[in-house]
Design a protein around this motif. Sequence first.
Motif, PDB file in Angstrom:
ATOM      1  N   PHE A  10     -65.414  17.058 -10.760  1.00 28.02           N
ATOM      2  CA  PHE A  10     -65.603  16.805  -9.336  1.00 28.02           C
ATOM      3  C   PHE A  10     -66.656  17.708  -8.687  1.00 28.02           C
ATOM      4  CE2 PHE A  10     -61.201  14.792  -8.217  1.00 28.02           C
ATOM      5  CZ  PHE A  10     -61.424  13.812  -9.182  1.00 28.02           C
ATOM      6  N   LYS A  12     -69.732  19.675  -7.366  1.00 24.31           N
ATOM      7  CA  LYS A  12     -71.149  19.331  -7.248  1.00 24.31           C
ATOM      8  C   LYS A  12     -72.022  20.566  -7.048  1.00 24.31           C
ATOM      9  CE  LYS A  12     -70.463  14.634  -5.473  1.00 24.31           C
ATOM     10  NZ  LYS A  12     -69.723  14.223  -4.279  1.00 24.31           N
ATOM     11  N   ASP A  60     -65.465  18.566  -2.283  1.00 20.48           N
ATOM     12  CA  ASP A  60     -65.128  17.607  -3.316  1.00 20.48           C
ATOM     13  C   ASP A  60     -63.710  17.780  -3.845  1.00 20.48           C
ATOM     14  OD1 ASP A  60     -67.462  15.695  -3.911  1.00 20.48           O
ATOM     15  OD2 ASP A  60     -68.360  17.610  -3.364  1.00 20.48           O
ATOM     16  N   VAL A  61     -62.942  18.578  -3.123  1.00 22.13           N
ATOM     17  CA  VAL A  61     -61.530  18.787  -3.451  1.00 22.13           C
ATOM     18  C   VAL A  61     -61.407  19.058  -4.953  1.00 22.13           C
ATOM     19  CG1 VAL A  61     -59.207  18.030  -2.808  1.00 22.13           C
ATOM     20  CG2 VAL A  61     -61.174  16.958  -1.731  1.00 22.13           C
TER      21      VAL A  61
ATOM     22  N   ARG E   7     -55.125  18.736  -5.031  1.00 22.53           N
ATOM     23  CA  ARG E   7     -55.553  17.454  -4.471  1.00 22.53           C
ATOM     24  C   ARG E   7     -54.357  16.736  -3.862  1.00 22.53           C
ATOM     25  NH1 ARG E   7     -60.535  15.330  -5.401  1.00 22.53           N
ATOM     26  NH2 ARG E   7     -60.491  13.103  -4.941  1.00 22.53           N
ATOM     27  N   LEU E  11     -55.162  11.121  -1.776  1.00 19.62           N
ATOM     28  CA  LEU E  11     -56.528  10.911  -2.283  1.00 19.62           C
ATOM     29  C   LEU E  11     -56.441  10.332  -3.686  1.00 19.62           C
ATOM     30  CD1 LEU E  11     -58.764  14.018  -1.415  1.00 19.62           C
ATOM     31  CD2 LEU E  11     -58.784  11.749  -0.356  1.00 19.62           C
ATOM     32  N   GLN E  12     -57.299   9.387  -3.975  1.00 17.47           N
ATOM     33  CA  GLN E  12     -57.392   8.887  -5.343  1.00 17.47           C
ATOM     34  C   GLN E  12     -58.004   9.982  -6.209  1.00 17.47           C
ATOM     35  OE1 GLN E  12     -56.568   5.721  -6.310  1.00 17.47           O
ATOM     36  NE2 GLN E  12     -56.926   4.341  -4.561  1.00 17.47           N
ATOM     37  N   ASN E  13     -57.758   9.885  -7.500  1.00 19.10           N
ATOM     38  CA  ASN E  13     -58.260  10.915  -8.390  1.00 19.10           C
ATOM     39  C   ASN E  13     -59.658  10.582  -8.923  1.00 19.10           C
ATOM     40  OD1 ASN E  13     -57.954  13.414  -9.511  1.00 19.10           O
ATOM     41  ND2 ASN E  13     -57.066  12.625 -11.416  1.00 19.10           N
ATOM     42  N   VAL E  14     -60.556  10.292  -8.020  1.00 22.21           N
ATOM     43  CA  VAL E  14     -61.942   9.998  -8.425  1.00 22.21           C
ATOM     44  C   VAL E  14     -62.885  10.838  -7.579  1.00 22.21           C
ATOM     45  CG1 VAL E  14     -61.460   7.621  -9.101  1.00 22.21           C
ATOM     46  CG2 VAL E  14     -62.145   8.123  -6.751  1.00 22.21           C
ATOM     47  N   PRO E  15     -64.035  11.186  -8.131  1.00 26.80           N
ATOM     48  CA  PRO E  15     -64.985  11.993  -7.344  1.00 26.80           C
ATOM     49  C   PRO E  15     -65.552  11.194  -6.172  1.00 26.80           C
ATOM     50  CG  PRO E  15     -65.785  11.634  -9.620  1.00 26.80           C
ATOM     51  CD  PRO E  15     -64.529  10.859  -9.476  1.00 26.80           C
ATOM     52  N   PHE E  16     -65.841  11.897  -5.100  1.00 25.80           N
ATOM     53  CA  PHE E  16     -66.505  11.270  -3.957  1.00 25.80           C
ATOM     54  C   PHE E  16     -67.957  10.945  -4.302  1.00 25.80           C
ATOM     55  CE2 PHE E  16     -63.670  14.239  -1.295  1.00 25.80           C
ATOM     56  CZ  PHE E  16     -62.646  13.302  -1.237  1.00 25.80           C
ATOM     57  N   ARG E  29     -60.197  15.162   2.747  1.00 29.70           N
ATOM     58  CA  ARG E  29     -59.034  15.899   2.272  1.00 29.70           C
ATOM     59  C   ARG E  29     -58.044  16.144   3.403  1.00 29.70           C
ATOM     60  NH1 ARG E  29     -57.544  20.672   3.242  1.00 29.70           N
ATOM     61  NH2 ARG E  29     -59.604  21.566   3.672  1.00 29.70           N
ATOM     62  N   ARG E  41     -47.760   7.776   3.514  1.00 32.90           N
ATOM     63  CA  ARG E  41     -48.843   7.177   2.732  1.00 32.90           C
ATOM     64  C   ARG E  41     -48.635   5.680   2.519  1.00 32.90           C
ATOM     65  NH1 ARG E  41     -50.192   5.848  -2.369  1.00 32.90           N
ATOM     66  NH2 ARG E  41     -48.099   6.327  -3.108  1.00 32.90           N
ATOM     67  N   PHE E  55     -67.393   3.623   1.211  1.00 32.12           N
ATOM     68  CA  PHE E  55     -66.569   3.466   0.000  1.00 32.12           C
ATOM     69  C   PHE E  55     -65.218   4.170   0.103  1.00 32.12           C
ATOM     70  CE2 PHE E  55     -71.006   3.145  -1.509  1.00 32.12           C
ATOM     71  CZ  PHE E  55     -70.979   1.806  -1.872  1.00 32.12           C
ATOM     72  N   TYR E  57     -62.480   3.248   0.641  1.00 29.34           N
ATOM     73  CA  TYR E  57     -61.369   2.554  -0.017  1.00 29.34           C
ATOM     74  C   TYR E  57     -61.221   2.984  -1.477  1.00 29.34           C
ATOM     75  CZ  TYR E  57     -65.274  -0.496  -1.314  1.00 29.34           C
ATOM     76  OH  TYR E  57     -66.467  -0.977  -1.748  1.00 29.34           O
ATOM     77  N   ASN E  61     -55.824   6.987  -1.177  1.00 26.09           N
ATOM     78  CA  ASN E  61     -54.787   6.367  -1.995  1.00 26.09           C
ATOM     79  C   ASN E  61     -53.788   5.620  -1.102  1.00 26.09           C
ATOM     80  OD1 ASN E  61     -53.176   5.711  -4.157  1.00 26.09           O
ATOM     81  ND2 ASN E  61     -52.200   7.731  -4.284  1.00 26.09           N
ATOM     82  N   CYS E  62     -54.332   4.764  -0.279  1.00 30.77           N
ATOM     83  CA  CYS E  62     -53.504   3.901   0.563  1.00 30.77           C
ATOM     84  C   CYS E  62     -54.297   2.627   0.783  1.00 30.77           C
ATOM     85  CB  CYS E  62     -53.171   4.580   1.899  1.00 30.77           C
ATOM     86  SG  CYS E  62     -54.595   4.901   2.953  1.00 30.77           S
ATOM     87  N   ASP E  63     -53.698   1.620   1.373  1.00 30.22           N
ATOM     88  CA  ASP E  63     -54.452   0.399   1.648  1.00 30.22           C
ATOM     89  C   ASP E  63     -55.623   0.707   2.575  1.00 30.22           C
ATOM     90  OD1 ASP E  63     -52.665  -0.965   0.122  1.00 30.22           O
ATOM     91  OD2 ASP E  63     -51.882  -2.238   1.733  1.00 30.22           O
ATOM     92  N   VAL E  64     -56.760   0.111   2.287  1.00 33.59           N
ATOM     93  CA  VAL E  64     -57.936   0.337   3.131  1.00 33.59           C
ATOM     94  C   VAL E  64     -58.667  -0.985   3.335  1.00 33.59           C
ATOM     95  CG1 VAL E  64     -60.161   1.509   3.370  1.00 33.59           C
ATOM     96  CG2 VAL E  64     -58.243   2.720   2.330  1.00 33.59           C
TER      97      VAL E  64
ATOM     98  N   CYS H 199     -48.902   0.185   1.114  1.00 31.79           N
ATOM     99  CA  CYS H 199     -48.873   0.086  -0.347  1.00 31.79           C
ATOM    100  C   CYS H 199     -47.529   0.506  -0.936  1.00 31.79           C
ATOM    101  CB  CYS H 199     -50.000   0.914  -0.951  1.00 31.79           C
ATOM    102  SG  CYS H 199     -49.874   2.675  -0.602  1.00 31.79           S
ATOM    103  N   PRO H 204     -52.633   0.719  -4.050  1.00 31.03           N
ATOM    104  CA  PRO H 204     -53.306   0.380  -2.793  1.00 31.03           C
ATOM    105  C   PRO H 204     -54.204  -0.847  -2.936  1.00 31.03           C
ATOM    106  CG  PRO H 204     -53.510   2.729  -3.236  1.00 31.03           C
ATOM    107  CD  PRO H 204     -52.915   2.111  -4.468  1.00 31.03           C
ATOM    108  N   ASN H 205     -54.226  -1.647  -1.898  1.00 33.04           N
ATOM    109  CA  ASN H 205     -55.162  -2.766  -1.833  1.00 33.04           C
ATOM    110  C   ASN H 205     -56.383  -2.373  -1.027  1.00 33.04           C
ATOM    111  OD1 ASN H 205     -53.706  -4.683  -3.291  1.00 33.04           O
ATOM    112  ND2 ASN H 205     -52.507  -5.299  -1.486  1.00 33.04           N
ATOM    113  N   ALA H 206     -57.528  -2.862  -1.450  1.00 31.25           N
ATOM    114  CA  ALA H 206     -58.757  -2.645  -0.688  1.00 31.25           C
ATOM    115  C   ALA H 206     -59.354  -3.992  -0.350  1.00 31.25           C
ATOM    116  CB  ALA H 206     -59.742  -1.816  -1.512  1.00 31.25           C
TER     117      ALA H 206
END
Lengths: 70, 70, 182, 182, 245, 245, 355, 355
Positions: A10, A12, A60-61, E7, E11-16, E29, E41, E55, E57, E61-64, H199, H204-206
């Motif tokens: 993560f 940067k 970036d948490v 984290r 939050l989803q576990n993906v990089p921004f 965050r 949530r 992006f 969504y 980690n919730c509906d967007v 959700c 989650p839905n997008a």
Amino acid sequence: MPYIVVNEKFCKGCGLCVNFCPKKVLRISDRLNSKGYYVSELYDQPNCIGCAICARMCPDVAISVYKEDK
Amino acid sequence: MPYIVVNEKFCKGCGLCVNFCPKKVLRISDRLNSKGYYVSELYDQPNCIGCAICARMCPDVAISVYKEDK
Amino acid sequence: MTEDLIIAGFGGQGVMSMGQMLAYAGLSEDKNVLWMPAYGPETRGGFANCTVIVSDEEIGSPVVSHPKAVIVLNLPSLDKFEDAVVPGGVLVVNTSLVNREPKRTDIDIVHVPASDIANEIGSSRAANMVALGAFLAHKPIISIEAVKNTLKKVFAAKPQVIPLNEKALDRGAEAARVQAAV
Amino acid sequence: MTEDLIIAGFGGQGVMSMGQMLAYAGLSEDKNVLWMPAYGPETRGGFANCTVIVSDEEIGSPVVSHPKAVIVLNLPSLDKFEDAVVPGGVLVVNTSLVNREPKRTDIDIVHVPASDIANEIGSSRAANMVALGAFLAHKPIISIEAVKNTLKKVFAAKPQVIPLNEKALDRGAEAARVQAAV
Amino acid sequence: MKVVFERPEALQNVPFTYCAGCTHGIIHRMVAEAIDSLGIREKTIGVSPVGCAVFAYDFFNCDVVAAAHGRAPAVATGIKRSHPDKYLFTYQGDGDLAAIGTAEIVHAAARGERITVIFVNNAIYGMTGGQMAPTTLLGQKTDTTPYGRDARANGLPIRVCELLQSLDGVAYIERVSTHDPKHVLQAQKAIKKAFQYQVEDKGFTLIELLSTCPSNWGMTPVESLKWLEENMLPYYKLGVYKDIG
Amino acid sequence: MKVVFERPEALQNVPFTYCAGCTHGIIHRMVAEAIDSLGIREKTIGVSPVGCAVFAYDFFNCDVVAAAHGRAPAVATGIKRSHPDKYLFTYQGDGDLAAIGTAEIVHAAARGERITVIFVNNAIYGMTGGQMAPTTLLGQKTDTTPYGRDARANGLPIRVCELLQSLDGVAYIERVSTHDPKHVLQAQKAIKKAFQYQVEDKGFTLIELLSTCPSNWGMTPVESLKWLEENMLPYYKLGVYKDIG
Amino acid sequence: MSEKKLMKGNEAIGEAAITAGCRHFFGYPITPQSELPAYLSKRMPQVEGVFLQAESEVSAINMVYGAAASGVRVMTSSSSPGVSLKQEGISYLASSELPSVVCNIMRAGPGLGTIQPSQSDYFQAVKGGGHGDYHCLVLAPNSVQEIVDLVRLAFDLADHYKNPAMILIDGVLGQMMEPVDFGNYKPTFVEKPWAANGCKDRKPNAITSIHIDPKDMEQHNLRLQKKYALISEKEQRSEEWMMEDADIMVASYGMTSRIVKSAIRKAREEGIKVGLFRPITLWPFPEKKLDENINRVKEILVVELSAGQMIEDIKLVNNGRLPVSFHGRMGGMTPSVEDIYDEIKKIHDRLTVKA
Amino acid sequence: MSEKKLMKGNEAIGEAAITAGCRHFFGYPITPQSELPAYLSKRMPQVEGVFLQAESEVSAINMVYGAAASGVRVMTSSSSPGVSLKQEGISYLASSELPSVVCNIMRAGPGLGTIQPSQSDYFQAVKGGGHGDYHCLVLAPNSVQEIVDLVRLAFDLADHYKNPAMILIDGVLGQMMEPVDFGNYKPTFVEKPWAANGCKDRKPNAITSIHIDPKDMEQHNLRLQKKYALISEKEQRSEEWMMEDADIMVASYGMTSRIVKSAIRKAREEGIKVGLFRPITLWPFPEKKLDENINRVKEILVVELSAGQMIEDIKLVNNGRLPVSFHGRMGGMTPSVEDIYDEIKKIHDRLTVKA
Ligand SMILES: Cc1ncc(C[n+]2csc(CCOP(=O)(O)OP(=O)(O)O)c2C)c(N)n1
Ligand SMILES: Cc1ncc(C[n+]2csc(CCOP(=O)(O)OP(=O)(O)O)c2C)c(N)n1
Ligand code: SF4
Ligand code: SF4
Ligand code: SF4
Ligand code: SF4
Ligand code: SF4
Ligand code: SF4
Ligand SMILES: [Mg+2]
Ligand SMILES: [Mg+2]
């Protein structure tokens, strides 16, 4: 002793954690991650106080902070 | 002596002039104009003071006010 | 005769300006030229590439699927464009940031440690010019002189950067020539 | 059999509700009905008219250029619609507000001082019902009974207005009959 | 050892995809932590803007639901009115909220729409490459104010909290900043409070966060925070602009 | 004898199409008199709205451009930027200005656009037959609030002067009323002052005029003025909201 | 002779507008047209012109409405979603007959889509994305030089016909650089006695699109239709390339036509008789020339960056005479020269078998 | 059997929506559709539904976007200028595949125009007034009863295909009253597992319309096109009336088709063999039935309240087979039965001479 872990996937290498760490125990390493960023590292763990300021400022948490269970 | 003239083509008989005339010298007549409105008239000219309040409140700018040239 | 070229790297490596420089230089030699950028998504720091076409004829398609030459400044660009080069074409590789050998055997491959050379002469930003010099030495679709003249015009406002860029071109060309000699 | 009718007057004369009443009544007699309004411009107080069609068949065009009957409640409406009535048709004129004779000689003309009668029985607002009564007396495309029943339904919430409207219908019908008798 | 900071679940576990050092990430965050701390949530629906956060969504980690440019408050209204038991937040940039979306934000506030607006003021259009925003400061150079923003030619910056505070539907509005740890903590409290008010059905809530855009400001991340502090704070005064308590 | 009151030159000599007793007419006269008194008729360009005043080009004796619904401030901006030596006014209803045109008015004000906005607040959509406006009062029955305007369902009324006063581009904003001769006189002064400020190139000016809609309020003209006084004045406080002097 | 400059398409729009006497630009940022406002925000102040970034596309088009109503040359630009927001305004401009230039640097839709090039707003541009019966003049250049020529033409035609004109290009053309020659063009300015710019020494002018009496509105529509018929009669423009002896006609416009040209060259090398018919004005559609060509060839291939939009206008002119096939890419993808060549080859083989 | 009610077309839209399970309406006032919001502002609270007057059409369509994204049945309505403002939003709805119903009660354009009836937004509705390649389902009833039937169908189809559906009528149909029977219809509700409504117990839905990589966006477009092809295959609807033995086909839709019916009756009385072909779905256009009929008749007359818009779709199907002529009125004017009869007579005479 408190410490932090940088999630290198993560990070940067923005340097905000380094800048705000009150104990100056962080630095930007010379390790490139897969995205091409030089990642941050805790180079002086013994002096980390687990204040989590680095984590709070990390855009970036990427930082987790660990402390003794009291 | 001051007086007013109602342009009957413009008047819609709304009665605002009648309502606000401080001297109560106006009234809605029983004359219909071409648009089907009963028009306003000055029925008591001698008591008109030419204050133009009627004209100021007339939404259809139908009133002209005349006064002695001093 | 129509020459086409794709230059690829990541945003900030000067891919775009390098292509533009070449197009300017082509124009100064009275050729028909075309420069076309391709950006990544609207978010920042992605990959970038541009196409440059230099021709004596009217230029048709700006979209070139199989260019005669490709310059790659980083690894993802090599992965993306290696297969695109026409057989017999040229591939210039910035070996400083690409840690694998190209697989193609039917094309000319020019290796140049562009970033290293650039750092050596004073600024990592000049890596693009090093790579350009190497390419033009190998395949002089435009004379290096014309590019240098263009540099002077483009940087008229900040002449201090001109020498560095000229040097970068020369060092790139040199590296390519040495390689050809080997 | 298809009957069509245009009712015209100025906004506020109850032209629209009168037409609707007729359409409701037609529906209650199990006919096909259609009511179509035509307003003036978006600004207020202009002219208004509506078309009512009552038929045993499927109703085609809602736009009727030559109706079998026209009811005009004021002078501009007479000017506008006099020529539209089909030869042999009916024209009902509110003589209280129309100060000229219609020119047509090939149609039935029903004169009714609708506004005067309405004032007489208590409210100028009922002029529309007077005119409707006159029309139906002359040409019973729907029974006056059906209209009265409709009145009861429509004004279920304010029954106090029903007697006035019934009276208006009757007085209108009477005026038409007297005229026919003369 | 115990983890004292990690984290958040929201939050989803993906990089921004934000640029290095961009404070959009800090704000993400904080929003996620507010959601987690209230345990909402699964009842929260986010509305993402058009802007760098388009992006979002992928990150929350919730509906967007991704709204058209500027329309997030209208989209959120549509959802809230369909599901009054859910919690809605919009996440909007200054171009999105204060330019093209002006009518939508004013009217959502006037209606007292029960939503929480996260308003990221970075004084520029980030995503499209650094054009003037309604919040761009006088004198600030951008892609479309190459000579610096000039009041006469380009108009004056808009202060959103000040603009909205007169509206009766507003329950809570505060302006906070992200330029140092202390202010980030304050910001975090404000965001949580806004969500709290929504849970308590108090009315419209909006938190304006002063934020950076290192890429388009042409500065390092650290320089950016300094620039924010020195240039934005004097014009965009921090504080509570309305709080019905 | 001398005429002491007559139709101003800046009005065409044709009757208005407004309903009997509608104060739109009084406001037209006052605008025309302001123009005449400053001697700027030939340099003035009006921008008419969509609303009952859509035909204003037939009434004002100066160039008039009819804008799309809500867009008068943008249209006026286009003209002013093309002819900075001309004087621009928009004439807009509350639906036009405070609903669909919210973004346009906020940004014209923020830009300090040198135009004068005549804002006619009659708490209703007149032209389309009496639907709720952003300024419709709580409890007020309209075509689209048949049970009376309810804060929760329909939102709360917007006070435009209060909304815009925080914007730095504003030179002068005042709310006035038309419900009696005294207030009409005040209104007239305010309108003139707004034009005066434009002539002096001071910035954006707006006069909000509380106005009636006898037709859609379902009252006589006289009753309407009373209703305005009793119901609108308490919520829409008269006064100067900004004046840079 | 004037010197050639290397310019991006978007920047060329800006400079061409300035040479055409346009001193007013109102816009709102959107990719992939941002180079245009960026360019004009620099250039307009240098020529004492006005660059104003509006708060939205809706506001921008209405600022254009105001400026055009007051008689100046004025332009706005956007890309697909932004142009959708301008539809009400464009309908107003057309109805009020206000000369103005609107640029759409198309990206891929529908919705937010992506920023890559597309030609999927053809219908919107030529059939009228706004309400009512109206037309914009729609010009579709295919090179940076032609951008300059057509932007100038757009201003001249807009003034001449009192009609909005649209420049319709895709993002590639907007962002690529080619040499341009600005030559010695002088704009054709016309008197605008109808403009609302202050009624000194004349009666007041009114600019409006409302005609509340339907009889008047019908007359207004009939007048507009008459004008459109005249424009259609006089202003059709197209390019024919290698059509003299062609059996196959490829119809394509804008940037796509250049890929087609390359494909045609390739096919010609193999003796395939194929040519290009390129509409330059999309409205008025070059029906006359197209009709002539249809009488000469045997089959038609239409290539667009869409699911097939211009093809309808081709078919309407073709009216059943020839087979018409289609090759399109969507979502920001572009066909390669080889793809198009393959399509041509297929048709060629089909025709050969037939013969 | 249920009782017949006398209702205005606009009100019938509202009541039909309620019977279809729609509990959310977002709109903005405009003539001639104001009866619809007025009606629903009364009715919605009675059925615990939501009526919300938005601050603009742009806002209204985006509220629809939100409500649809969260899985409820939702509707908006407007008239021509207002619908132009909704074009960006409609393109987004189509791209995000959100079921929703949009009503356009057309008035005469372009510009502000007038409030009288018109059919001049046909192109906008069926070709896509917004950007990108997309389609709304477009339904065009011609009576108040059919309004009820088609509004319900619109909701069902919208859900079934995850697509916006449009009800396209003119102001006359919206404002006139006819008897309607609400019968015993039950809406076909579908599961919406994709909806963004919290959700709980799932991922989650997008909901989005951005596909930044052109490859993805192309795939998305191809998926949409496939859906459109399926809809076109399955959902074409039309009415044929007196077509069995007809030589002349009059094509017309909506209110206009009823004037045409009266004219046909008149012509039939004189022995002229003429019938009506009435598209009920404007998109998908009823190509199959039209094609069959074209094979049987000798000439086509198209009647619209426009300068000629649907005629293009007729011509595309006709593809040169038969002569096609046009009768249209604009600006809020409507043709009379006599006018249309005259056109039919002219064609009849022509055909007689020929024979
Ligand atoms: C209708 C429309 N207009 C314009 C755009 C282009 N656009 C995308 S993001 C953006 C502005 C983003 O700025 P901001 O809202 O401040 O967000 P940031 O990127 O700074 O976080 C614009 C103008 C668009 N996508 N749609
Ligand atoms: C885009 C668009 N939306 C809606 C309308 C319909 N419309 C005409 S006037 C009006 C509101 C008028 O109200 P207001 O602005 O308060 O003016 P008033 O008539 O009360 O003076 C509306 C909604 C329109 N013409 N155009
Ligand atoms: S703040 Fe975060 S992203 Fe930045 S350098 Fe530190 S760990 Fe890396
Ligand atoms: S927890 Fe505190 S002391 Fe430890 S690295 Fe982070 S900021 Fe420095
Ligand atoms: S105020 Fe004017 S319009 Fe009203 S009655 Fe008096 S003169 Fe007539
Ligand atoms: S001038 Fe004064 S006194 Fe005379 S009629 Fe008018 S209001 Fe009455
Ligand atoms: S462009 Fe600016 S706002 Fe956008 S992600 Fe990068 S730094 Fe952040
Ligand atoms: S409808 Fe109302 S606002 Fe419009 S003219 Fe009539 S009274 Fe005035
Ligand atoms: Mg921003
Ligand atoms: Mg109003």
